[in-house]
Write a protein that holds these residues in place. Sequence first.
Motif, PDB file in Angstrom:
ATOM      1  N   TRP A  72       0.819  -1.201   0.000  1.00 56.70           N
ATOM      2  CA  TRP A  72       0.000   0.000   0.000  1.00 56.70           C
ATOM      3  C   TRP A  72       0.857   1.257   0.000  1.00 56.70           C
ATOM      4  N   GLN A  73       0.511   2.163  -0.878  1.00 61.55           N
ATOM      5  CA  GLN A  73       1.227   3.423  -1.001  1.00 61.55           C
ATOM      6  C   GLN A  73       0.342   4.557  -0.526  1.00 61.55           C
ATOM      7  N   GLN A  74       0.843   5.333   0.416  1.00 60.62           N
ATOM      8  CA  GLN A  74       0.064   6.450   0.946  1.00 60.62           C
ATOM      9  C   GLN A  74      -0.086   7.535  -0.104  1.00 60.62           C
ATOM     10  N   CYS A  75      -1.294   8.104  -0.186  1.00 59.43           N
ATOM     11  CA  CYS A  75      -1.564   9.159  -1.153  1.00 59.43           C
ATOM     12  C   CYS A  75      -2.750   9.974  -0.662  1.00 59.43           C
ATOM     13  N   LYS A  76      -3.185  10.901  -1.471  1.00 61.12           N
ATOM     14  CA  LYS A  76      -4.368  11.699  -1.152  1.00 61.12           C
ATOM     15  C   LYS A  76      -5.388  11.564  -2.272  1.00 61.12           C
ATOM     16  N   SER A  77      -6.645  11.560  -1.900  1.00 55.31           N
ATOM     17  CA  SER A  77      -7.704  11.514  -2.898  1.00 55.31           C
ATOM     18  C   SER A  77      -7.823  12.872  -3.574  1.00 55.31           C
ATOM     19  N   ALA A  78      -8.633  12.936  -4.606  1.00 54.79           N
ATOM     20  CA  ALA A  78      -8.861  14.211  -5.297  1.00 54.79           C
ATOM     21  C   ALA A  78      -9.466  15.254  -4.362  1.00 54.79           C
ATOM     22  N   LYS A  79     -10.142  14.780  -3.312  1.00 58.66           N
ATOM     23  CA  LYS A  79     -10.737  15.688  -2.326  1.00 58.66           C
ATOM     24  C   LYS A  79      -9.774  16.022  -1.194  1.00 58.66           C
ATOM     25  N   GLY A  80      -8.544  15.494  -1.280  1.00 58.70           N
ATOM     26  CA  GLY A  80      -7.529  15.820  -0.282  1.00 58.70           C
ATOM     27  C   GLY A  80      -7.514  14.949   0.953  1.00 58.70           C
ATOM     28  N   LEU A  81      -8.214  13.801   0.927  1.00 60.02           N
ATOM     29  CA  LEU A  81      -8.240  12.909   2.080  1.00 60.02           C
ATOM     30  C   LEU A  81      -7.079  11.919   2.023  1.00 60.02           C
ATOM     31  N   ASP A  82      -6.518  11.614   3.173  1.00 62.65           N
ATOM     32  CA  ASP A  82      -5.469  10.605   3.243  1.00 62.65           C
ATOM     33  C   ASP A  82      -6.053   9.231   2.938  1.00 62.65           C
ATOM     34  N   GLU A  83      -5.379   8.487   2.106  1.00 59.23           N
ATOM     35  CA  GLU A  83      -5.797   7.133   1.771  1.00 59.23           C
ATOM     36  C   GLU A  83      -4.580   6.351   1.300  1.00 59.23           C
ATOM     37  N   TYR A  84      -4.796   5.058   1.036  1.00 55.79           N
ATOM     38  CA  TYR A  84      -3.717   4.188   0.571  1.00 55.79           C
ATOM     39  C   TYR A  84      -4.182   3.448  -0.672  1.00 55.79           C
ATOM     40  N   LYS A  85      -3.308   3.408  -1.668  1.00 58.23           N
ATOM     41  CA  LYS A  85      -3.617   2.732  -2.924  1.00 58.23           C
ATOM     42  C   LYS A  85      -2.723   1.512  -3.087  1.00 58.23           C
ATOM     43  N   ALA A  86      -3.329   0.377  -3.476  1.00 53.22           N
ATOM     44  CA  ALA A  86      -2.533  -0.824  -3.742  1.00 53.22           C
ATOM     45  C   ALA A  86      -1.660  -0.557  -4.971  1.00 53.22           C
ATOM     46  N   ILE A  87      -0.403  -0.859  -4.845  1.00 54.38           N
ATOM     47  CA  ILE A  87       0.521  -0.592  -5.945  1.00 54.38           C
ATOM     48  C   ILE A  87       0.117  -1.402  -7.174  1.00 54.38           C
ATOM     49  N   GLY A  88      -0.128  -0.679  -8.266  1.00 57.20           N
ATOM     50  CA  GLY A  88      -0.486  -1.327  -9.524  1.00 57.20           C
ATOM     51  C   GLY A  88      -1.934  -1.716  -9.665  1.00 57.20           C
ATOM     52  N   LYS A  89      -2.772  -1.383  -8.674  1.00 58.16           N
ATOM     53  CA  LYS A  89      -4.177  -1.766  -8.724  1.00 58.16           C
ATOM     54  C   LYS A  89      -5.066  -0.607  -8.264  1.00 58.16           C
ATOM     55  N   ALA A  90      -6.293  -0.571  -8.755  1.00 57.63           N
ATOM     56  CA  ALA A  90      -7.248   0.472  -8.365  1.00 57.63           C
ATOM     57  C   ALA A  90      -8.019   0.029  -7.120  1.00 57.63           C
ATOM     58  N   LEU A  91      -7.298  -0.296  -6.081  1.00 60.36           N
ATOM     59  CA  LEU A  91      -7.872  -0.699  -4.800  1.00 60.36           C
ATOM     60  C   LEU A  91      -7.405   0.296  -3.741  1.00 60.36           C
ATOM     61  N   TYR A  92      -8.323   0.650  -2.833  1.00 61.04           N
ATOM     62  CA  TYR A  92      -8.019   1.697  -1.867  1.00 61.04           C
ATOM     63  C   TYR A  92      -8.393   1.267  -0.448  1.00 61.04           C
ATOM     64  N   MET A  93      -7.546   1.615   0.476  1.00 62.32           N
ATOM     65  CA  MET A  93      -7.812   1.448   1.889  1.00 62.32           C
ATOM     66  C   MET A  93      -7.718   2.819   2.557  1.00 62.32           C
ATOM     67  N   ILE A  94      -8.381   2.958   3.701  1.00 68.88           N
ATOM     68  CA  ILE A  94      -8.302   4.190   4.471  1.00 68.88           C
ATOM     69  C   ILE A  94      -7.301   3.996   5.609  1.00 68.88           C
TER      70      ILE A  94
END
Length: 336
Positions: free
Chosen positions: A241-263
């Motif tokens: 999981w790679q930490q990032c921000k959503s388009a709305k500026g919320l902290d979230e995590y994206k699975a590397i190489g996949k369109a899967l998200y965790m909070i």
Amino acid sequence: MTRDVGPVTRCIGSDVSPVQEFQMPLPPPPAQQPCFAKVRADIVKALNTPSRAIAGDSVDGQPYYGALFSTLAWQCASTFRQTDYFGGCNGARIRFPPQSKWPANKGLDKVLQVLHPVKAEYATLTYADLIVLAGTVAVDQASGSVKDNGSDNGFSFCPGRADASDGKGTETLAPRNYSTIAIESRDNMVVQGLYAWEWVALAARPRSPVRQQLLGYSGSWTTNPSNLTNDYFKVLLGEDWQQCKSAKGLDEYKAIGKALYMIPADIALKQDKEFSAIAKEYAADNSKFVREFTAAWTKVMNADRFDGPAGNVCNSKPSATKVVGASSIGGSNVVI
């Protein structure tokens, strides 16, 4: 009498003081309950019936509201605090400010509107019972009523809740602010009176991609919220999981190489030694996960159904043949 006594339903004896305003008293539930077998059947239909109130998730090209129903029930019931015995879904105060205005409850008023046709069919059905039953039916359907060695691990429902007329007094139940997600997870677990295994199991409750986006996140860890399995733990533990921000500026995590998200709360489970160990057990044993999720869910839904200082009106064990449809109020779980 002090606030930490809790609601008047925790009090017994001839010397009980008159009910206090801070106890947020409720009216008695309807004397005659609806046939919950019929209510359940109507909720099952509503799971896949399009509604103008809010767009459901899409599963196999069909609308699906189960994850939204279970989220509504969870947000209603998980306000319960073992520390002072307030909160919970009895009263259905989530319908009113301030709860209805909390950011975490955004859009849930529209989810309740999806259930309005069901409510309209039963004059004695309370919103509190409807919310809990709809969420419970949703997780039961999603779990597939997993059985082990022939035993029924299906969810149960305890009727007899009443409806409040306003949300007065619930300001104290507002989500608390914490310095870290790890501290928040631990504190919420303790305040709700949950064990670590219950907290971890409940983290895998159905999560609606539609709702995640409504809250400002990019999506969810799954595109199919109609299944309640240990896949949540497999994805959480199995992906990087790679930490990032959503388009709305919320902290979230994206699975590397996949369109899967965790909070962040999900990642906190993975990073906590005790929580992670439990998550690994669930990832390896779906039957154990569903069995323990069922018990934890029922505990949270019934936590505020007091019968004296230590009792609970829902603690009587249902018989193997008992089904929803009881007309009596309170006192018994009914298998759904």
